[in-house]
Motif scaffolding. Structure first.
Motif, short mmCIF file in Angstrom:
data_model
loop_
_atom_site.label_atom_id
_atom_site.label_comp_id
_atom_site.label_asym_id
_atom_site.label_seq_id
_atom_site.Cartn_x
_atom_site.Cartn_y
_atom_site.Cartn_z
N LEU A 37 0.89 -1.05 -0.41
CA LEU A 37 -0.43 0.08 -0.33
C LEU A 37 0.81 1.11 0.03
CD1 LEU A 37 -2.63 -0.82 3.10
CD2 LEU A 37 -3.13 -1.03 0.98
N GLN A 67 -3.34 5.12 -1.18
CA GLN A 67 -3.40 5.39 -3.30
C GLN A 67 -4.64 4.46 -3.41
OE1 GLN A 67 -2.12 6.83 -5.67
NE2 GLN A 67 0.57 6.47 -5.15
N ASP A 113 -4.25 1.14 -4.64
CA ASP A 113 -4.05 0.39 -3.27
C ASP A 113 -5.27 0.27 -2.16
OD1 ASP A 113 -1.92 0.18 -3.77
OD2 ASP A 113 -0.60 1.60 -3.32
N ALA A 172 -7.20 -2.79 -3.43
CA ALA A 172 -5.51 -4.32 -3.00
C ALA A 172 -6.22 -4.78 -1.61
CB ALA A 172 -4.72 -4.00 -3.63
N ARG A 185 4.50 1.14 -0.17
CA ARG A 185 4.60 0.71 -1.33
C ARG A 185 6.03 1.58 -1.57
NH1 ARG A 185 3.12 1.55 -6.35
NH2 ARG A 185 1.02 0.29 -5.71
N THR A 200 -1.65 -5.90 -4.85
CA THR A 200 -1.17 -4.32 -5.13
C THR A 200 -2.21 -3.60 -5.97
OG1 THR A 200 0.78 -2.56 -5.04
CG2 THR A 200 0.76 -4.52 -6.28
N GLY A 201 -1.86 -2.31 -5.94
CA GLY A 201 -3.16 -1.11 -7.25
C GLY A 201 -2.10 -1.76 -8.33
N THR A 220 -0.21 3.90 -9.93
CA THR A 220 -0.76 5.45 -8.92
C THR A 220 -1.05 6.43 -9.52
OG1 THR A 220 1.51 5.78 -9.28
CG2 THR A 220 1.28 4.15 -7.57
N THR A 234 -2.56 -7.54 -9.18
CA THR A 234 -2.87 -6.07 -9.39
C THR A 234 -3.97 -5.43 -9.84
OG1 THR A 234 -2.19 -5.09 -11.56
CG2 THR A 234 -0.93 -5.48 -9.88
#
Lengths: 261, 343
Positions: free
Chosen positions: A7, A35, A38, A41, A61, A115-116, A119, A175
Motif C-alpha cells: 500500500l 492510493q 492500493d 487491493a 509500497r 497491490t494497486g 499510482t 494488481t
C-alpha cells in the motif's frame, strides 16, 4: 494462507493547484490519502479473508515518513502491518522490490501479493511485475476482482471490449485497478486504539529497519528526479470552423488525444 | 522523363547495415490486428533522435505469429536492424513466452536503452525485463532528452495525468528501460527506400502461467460515480436529439449527464444534473452538447481537463470555459462526430 498487500499514499490532488504560467505547484492543503488502486487491493485481500481463512499483512509500497497508511490498513481489517524504516523517502520501485522481497522472506513467505495496478500521481505500474519477476511468480495485472480456491487465484481482467476470467496457481502477484471494488472504511475505534497503543491491534503494527533486510548498497535509488516541467498554459475558446464533417473530424481527433487509455 | 534510376540510386543509398558488438537502442514492437502499432513507429522515431546524439544504432524486435512481413515497416520507420521471433507459440500475447525471447536476446545484445510502448503488453513486459536485467524503468514517457556526458536518457513523465511533468533519469542503471506514451512522439517519416535484412530469433518453448478460463459473462464493473467519471457527455436544451448524445457517450465510453434544461426535457434524472447545486465533475473529457452554460453549470465543470462545447449560439457562455468550441446545431454535428470517432 498469507496475503501480502502493498500500500502507498498520495497527496490528495484536491489540495494542490498547478500554476502553469508560474511553473509552480501550490499545496493548499497537505493531506494524504491511500492510493485508490492500493485501497482496492486491500479490499480484495479482506474479501478473500472473509471468504476463507487468511492472514492479511500490509506493507508499504515506498518508505514513508509515518505509519498512517499502515494504521489505516490495520483499522480496516489487516491482521499485521510492517512499517519499513531507514530507506530514502519516496524510494523508487526497483529499490522497493528488493526490500519488499526481503521483507516477505522474513515474514515466512506469502501465497499471494496484492497491490494497486497504478499510482494516482505518477501512474507507475511497475511494482507488481517487478515483485513477480524478483520472486519468479506469475502475474495478473489490472484485475477487477480476485478470489482464491484450491491453491489458485481467479481474477477478472479486460479483454478487448469485454472481460475474461483468468486463473493462476499460487503463489502469484495480482494488481487491482482503481475503482475495481468498493472499499470498506477503517473503523474509528480501531484507529484510536492503534494510535493510543491500546489492545492487540496496536501490537499488530511492527517496525522493521530496512538495514536488517538488505545491504546498504541495495538502498540506493535507481531513479533520480532532475526537475519539473510544465505544459503550456491552457488555451480556451478555440473555435472550429468549416462544414459539419470538417469540424467533426477535427473534434474527433482532439477527443482521441485526450481520452483516458 | 523516366526517373526510375533515382529509385534505384536511393534504394542503394538506404541499404541498412548493422553494427557489431551489441549495445544500441532497442524498440520492442507492439503488433495490433496484424499491423505494427503506431506507438512502435513513434518509439522508433524517438529512438532515432536519441541515436543521433548517442552514436548508437536503433534495433526493433518483432514478436508474434506470421509477423515477418512487418519487418520492412520497421526499417522504413528508421530501424537499423530488425530481429523477428516468428512462432505459433507467440500468436497471442502471454508474459512468459515473450519474456523468454526478449530476455535471451537482450542478455546477448546488452542494449543501452530499451523502449516499449506504454500499452498493456509494454506494461507487463517492461518491468520484468528491467528487474531481470537490473535496469531502471521510466513509465509513460512523453518527452526525452539526453545527458550526453553520462549517456543518460532524461525523460518527462506526467504527474496527476499531465498537470505537470517530472523529469527523471536512471543514471546508474543499465539498460535504461522506457515505456513511451502512445501519441506523445511524432510519427517518423516512412522512407520507402530504407531496407534491410531482418534476423530470426530463436524461440524456446515457455508455457504461459496464466490460464484464460473464458468470458466473464456475469461480471459487470462497478459503476463509477458521475463525479469521478473520466468521460462525461452532457446534454442541454439545445441538444435536439438525445439519442445522439447517448450514442456519443457510448462511443467515448463516457457517462451521460446534462444541465437543468435536460432534466426539464425529461432526458436525465436529477442525479445526473451537472451543476454546483447538483454534481461537480472533473473528468478528462467533458462534452457539452447544446448546453448554454450558466454560472452554476460552468463552475461545476471548471476542473475538467478538456471541454468540447457544441452550441448554435456564438455568445453562449459555455464557449468561455470550453477548450474547443463548435458553433453549430448539435443535430448536424453529432452524426458526423460519431461517424468520425468510429473510423
Amino acid at each position: 494462507m498469507r496475503i501480502a498487500v502493498v500500500l502507498g499514499r498520495v497527496l490528495d490532488p484536491r489540495g494542490i493547484v498547478v500554476n502553469r504560467r508560474a511553473g509552480r505547484i501550490f499545496i493548499n492543503r497537505e493531506e494524504y490519502i491511500l492510493q485508490p488502486a492500493d485501497r482496492c487491493a486491500l479490499e480484495a485481500a479482506l474479501r478473500i479473508k472473509d471468504a476463507a481463512s487468511a492472514e492479511v499483512v500490509a506493507l508499504p509500497r515506498t518508505f514513508l515518513p509515518d505509519d498512517d497508511v499502515l494504521c489505516q490498513a490495520l483499522a480496516t481489517g489487516a491482521d499485521r502491518a510492517i512499517y519499513l524504516t531507514g530507506g530514502p523517502l519516496g524510494a523508487d520501485e526497483a529499490l522497493m522490490a528488493r526490500v519488499l522481497v526481503a521483507a516477505i522472506a522474513k515474514l515466512g513467505g506469502a501465497d499471494l501479493i496484492l497491490t494497486g495496478a497504478t499510482t494516482m500521481d505518477t501512474g507507475q505500474s511497475q511494482l507488481g511485475p517487478r515483485l513477480a519477476e524478483a520472486l519468479n511468480w506469475p502475474q495478473v495485472l489490472n484485475a477487477w476482482a480476485v478470489e482464491t480456491a484450491d491453491g489458485a487465484a481467479r481474477a477478472v481482467v479486460n479483454a478487448g471490449a469485454g472481460y475474461v476470467q483468468v486463473e493462476v496457481d499460487l503463489p502469484a502477484v495480482i494488481t487491482l485497478l482503481p475503482g475495481a471494488l468498493k472499499p470498506r472504511y477503517p473503523r474509528g475505534t480501531q484507529l484510536i486504539n492503534i494510535y493510543r497503543g491500546v489492545g492487540e491491534i496496536a501490537q499488530a503494527l511492527e517496525q522493521w529497519p530496512a538495514a536488517d533486510l538488505v545491504e546498504e548498497a541495495a538502498l540506493t535509488p535507481v531513479v533520480e528526479r532532475r526537475g519539473q516541467d510544465f505544459p503550456p498554459e491552457r488555451e480556451r475558446g478555440v473555435r472550429l470552423t468549416g462544414s459539419p464533417e470538417e469540424v467533426a473530424r477535427a473534434a474527433a481527433e482532439a477527443l482521441r488525444k485526450r481520452l483516458p487509455r | 522523363m523516366d526517373a526510375s534510376f533515382l529509385d534505384l540510386l536511393m534504394a542503394q543509398q538506404e541499404e541498412v547495415t548493422e553494427a557489431e558488438g551489441g549495445g544500441g537502442i532497442w524498440v520492442v514492437a507492439d503488433v495490433v490486428n496484424g499491423a505494427v502499432a503506431p506507438v512502435t513507429l513513434e518509439a522508433i522515431g524517438a529512438a532515432r533522435n536519441l541515436a543521433g546524439s548517442l552514436g548508437a544504432y536503433v534495433y526493433a524486435v518483432l514478436l508474434g505469429d506470421g509477423v515477418s512481413g512487418l519487418a520492412p515497416t520497421l526499417y522504413q520507420a528508421g530501424a537499423d536492424g530488425v530481429r523477428v521471433a516468428d512462432d505459433p507459440s507467440l500468436a497471442t500475447f502471454a508474459v512468459e513466452p515473450y519474456l523468454e525471447v526478449l530476455s535471451d536476446l537482450f542478455q546477448a545484445e546488452q542494449p543501452e536503452v530499451i523502449i516499449f510502448g506504454a500499452t498493456p503488453q509494454g506494461q507487463a513486459l517492461a518491468p520484468r525485463i528491467a528487474q531481470r536485467m537490473g535496469g531502471g524503468l521510466l513509465e509513460h514517457v512523453v518527452a526525452m532528452t539526453l545527458d550526453e556526458a553520462t549517456r543518460t536518457v532524461q525523460a518527462s513523465v506526467p504527474i496527476y495525468g499531465g498537470e505537470y511533468y517530472e523529469i527523471m533519469a536512471c543514471p546508474q542503471a543499465r539498460p535504461q528501460v522506457l515505456a513511451v506514451e502512445p501519441g506523445a512522439f511524432p510519427a517518423p517519416f516512412m522512407d520507402p527506400y530504407r531496407k534491410g535484412e531482418p534476423k530470426s530469433v530463436e524461440v524456446k518453448p515457455a508455457e504461459p502461467r496464466v490460464r484464460v478460463l473464458g468470458p466473464a459473462e456475469e461480471f459487470t464493473p462497478p459503476a463509477v460515480p458521475l463525479s469521478q467519471a473520466p468521460v462525461v457527455v452532457a446534454a442541454g436544451r439545445q441538444a435536439g436529439d438525445f439519442s445522439l448524445v447517448e450514442q456519443l457517450a457510448a462511443r467515448l465510453g463516457g457517462r451521460v449527464a446534462g444541465d437543468r434544461g435536460a432534466r426539464d426535457a425529461g432526458w436525465i434524472s436529477p442525479e445526473q444534473i451537472v451543476d454546483i447545486r447538483g454534481v461537480t465533475v472533473a473528468p478528462q473529457v467533458y462534452v457539452a452538447v447544446g448546453i448554454r452554460g450558466d454560472t452554476f453549470h460552468n463552475a461545476a465543470v471548471e476542473n475538467a481537463h478538456f471541454i468540447l462545447a457544441i452550441h448554435p449560439d456564438p455568445t453562449a457562455p459555455i464557449f468561455q470555459v470550453a477548450d474547443l468550441c463548435i458553433e453549430a446545431d448539435p443535430k448536424e454535428v453529432l452524426p458526423a462526430l460519431i461517424a468520425a470517432l468510429e473510423q
